[in-house]
Write a protein that holds these residues in place. Sequence first.
Motif, mmCIF file in Angstrom:
data_model
loop_
_atom_site.group_PDB
_atom_site.id
_atom_site.type_symbol
_atom_site.label_atom_id
_atom_site.label_comp_id
_atom_site.label_asym_id
_atom_site.label_seq_id
_atom_site.Cartn_x
_atom_site.Cartn_y
_atom_site.Cartn_z
ATOM 1 N N PHE A 1 -10.428 -18.392 7.525
ATOM 2 C CA PHE A 1 -10.953 -18.299 6.168
ATOM 3 C C PHE A 1 -12.435 -17.929 6.166
ATOM 4 N N GLU A 2 -13.118 -18.213 7.268
ATOM 5 C CA GLU A 2 -14.555 -17.927 7.334
ATOM 6 C C GLU A 2 -14.841 -16.505 7.791
ATOM 7 N N ILE A 3 -13.873 -15.863 8.432
ATOM 8 C CA ILE A 3 -14.056 -14.494 8.935
ATOM 9 C C ILE A 3 -13.916 -13.511 7.772
ATOM 10 N N ASP A 4 -14.857 -12.581 7.642
ATOM 11 C CA ASP A 4 -14.787 -11.661 6.494
ATOM 12 C C ASP A 4 -14.250 -10.277 6.841
ATOM 13 N N ARG A 5 -13.992 -10.009 8.133
ATOM 14 C CA ARG A 5 -13.478 -8.688 8.527
ATOM 15 C C ARG A 5 -12.718 -8.820 9.843
ATOM 16 N N VAL A 6 -11.547 -8.192 9.894
ATOM 17 C CA VAL A 6 -10.754 -8.208 11.117
ATOM 18 C C VAL A 6 -10.068 -6.859 11.264
ATOM 19 N N LYS A 7 -10.284 -6.205 12.413
ATOM 20 C CA LYS A 7 -9.570 -4.968 12.713
ATOM 21 C C LYS A 7 -8.257 -5.340 13.383
ATOM 22 N N LEU A 8 -7.147 -4.904 12.787
ATOM 23 C CA LEU A 8 -5.838 -5.223 13.331
ATOM 24 C C LEU A 8 -5.500 -4.274 14.488
ATOM 25 N N PRO A 9 -4.638 -4.716 15.418
ATOM 26 C CA PRO A 9 -4.308 -3.884 16.579
ATOM 27 C C PRO A 9 -3.233 -2.840 16.268
ATOM 28 N N ILE A 10 -3.419 -2.158 15.155
ATOM 29 C CA ILE A 10 -2.480 -1.127 14.711
ATOM 30 C C ILE A 10 -3.307 0.098 14.340
ATOM 31 N N VAL A 11 -2.916 1.264 14.859
ATOM 32 C CA VAL A 11 -3.638 2.496 14.543
ATOM 33 C C VAL A 11 -2.632 3.518 14.017
ATOM 34 N N PHE A 12 -3.017 4.190 12.937
ATOM 35 C CA PHE A 12 -2.158 5.208 12.334
ATOM 36 C C PHE A 12 -2.799 6.583 12.499
ATOM 37 N N ASP A 13 -2.008 7.622 12.299
ATOM 38 C CA ASP A 13 -2.488 8.996 12.446
ATOM 39 C C ASP A 13 -3.125 9.435 11.123
ATOM 40 N N SER A 14 -4.434 9.348 11.057
ATOM 41 C CA SER A 14 -5.139 9.681 9.815
ATOM 42 C C SER A 14 -4.969 11.151 9.447
ATOM 43 N N ASN A 15 -4.789 12.013 10.452
ATOM 44 C CA ASN A 15 -4.593 13.437 10.156
ATOM 45 C C ASN A 15 -3.280 13.674 9.420
ATOM 46 N N LYS A 16 -2.218 12.948 9.822
ATOM 47 C CA LYS A 16 -0.939 13.073 9.128
ATOM 48 C C LYS A 16 -1.038 12.551 7.695
ATOM 49 N N ILE A 17 -1.760 11.437 7.526
ATOM 50 C CA ILE A 17 -1.947 10.900 6.172
ATOM 51 C C ILE A 17 -2.697 11.913 5.321
ATOM 52 N N LEU A 18 -3.780 12.461 5.875
ATOM 53 C CA LEU A 18 -4.592 13.426 5.132
ATOM 54 C C LEU A 18 -3.786 14.677 4.797
ATOM 55 N N GLU A 19 -2.959 15.117 5.731
ATOM 56 C CA GLU A 19 -2.132 16.309 5.488
ATOM 57 C C GLU A 19 -1.204 16.086 4.290
ATOM 58 N N GLU A 20 -0.597 14.909 4.222
ATOM 59 C CA GLU A 20 0.288 14.626 3.089
ATOM 60 C C GLU A 20 -0.498 14.525 1.783
ATOM 61 N N ILE A 21 -1.697 13.954 1.843
ATOM 62 C CA ILE A 21 -2.530 13.859 0.640
ATOM 63 C C ILE A 21 -2.929 15.267 0.174
ATOM 64 N N ARG A 22 -3.310 16.138 1.101
ATOM 65 C CA ARG A 22 -3.710 17.500 0.748
ATOM 66 C C ARG A 22 -2.552 18.261 0.092
ATOM 67 N N LYS A 23 -1.327 18.022 0.562
ATOM 68 C CA LYS A 23 -0.164 18.707 -0.005
ATOM 69 C C LYS A 23 0.105 18.291 -1.454
ATOM 70 N N LEU A 24 -0.476 17.178 -1.883
ATOM 71 C CA LEU A 24 -0.270 16.722 -3.265
ATOM 72 C C LEU A 24 -1.076 17.551 -4.257
ATOM 73 N N ASN A 25 -2.011 18.350 -3.736
ATOM 74 C CA ASN A 25 -2.867 19.173 -4.600
ATOM 75 C C ASN A 25 -3.491 18.348 -5.720
ATOM 76 N N LEU A 26 -4.144 17.268 -5.321
ATOM 77 C CA LEU A 26 -4.744 16.367 -6.303
ATOM 78 C C LEU A 26 -5.850 17.071 -7.067
ATOM 79 N N GLU A 27 -6.003 16.670 -8.309
ATOM 80 C CA GLU A 27 -7.016 17.289 -9.163
ATOM 81 C C GLU A 27 -8.415 16.929 -8.672
#
Length: 200
Positions: free
Chosen positions: A11-37
């Motif tokens: 409860f006292e810790i304010d930040r924790v990096k979890l031992p899980i890493v995702f492919d940010s490039n794949k996430i960004l690619e899907e976001i770009r395909k949405l053609n957001l305004e």
Amino acid sequence: MLSPLEKKRIFEIDRVKLPIVFDSNKILEEIRKLNLETFEYYDVLPLRAPAYLVDTSLPFPAPVGDYADGSWTEWMDTKTFQGCPYINEVVNTFKQHTTVNLVRILRLSGNSVVKEHTDPTLALEEEKSMIRLTIPVTHNPECQFILNGRLVDMKPGECWYLKLNDPHKVINEGNSERINLTIDLIPNKWIVDLIYKSIG
């Protein structure tokens, strides 16, 4: 579950990096395909939201109490989310272990600031509440997330638990936008144990 001493520590810790890493490039690619305004300052794209907002034919939830854990409504994936297979994979990493409610893409434009504020219900120690996991998708060295007056050095693809009932702000002094994927979920033994084991 955790012992009282372990709970006090987490409860006292304010930040924790979890031992899980995702492919940010794949996430960004899907976001770009949405053609957001194009947008100014700040933009929020819900991928999973209260069901009555996704399907407007559904009735507004009955007034059973506005619980911060999201139990006051049903939650539903948006059509946009259904077209994002990799982001679905990311969310399912958590959905298979606990209840995922709100999922959003948050965009902050260059040369913009999110003023210091708190999110009173987004922390492990809050009862009947949710916690938020943050996955940076893009970043630049001139964009800083400040929590309790200290920089949180988050890299694209990393997954962080942040104690957001504490004061935090974002300062983007770069020219490029910052994009985060956020996942709000109900804390249970699995995620609490994962967070505790990840404390450095």
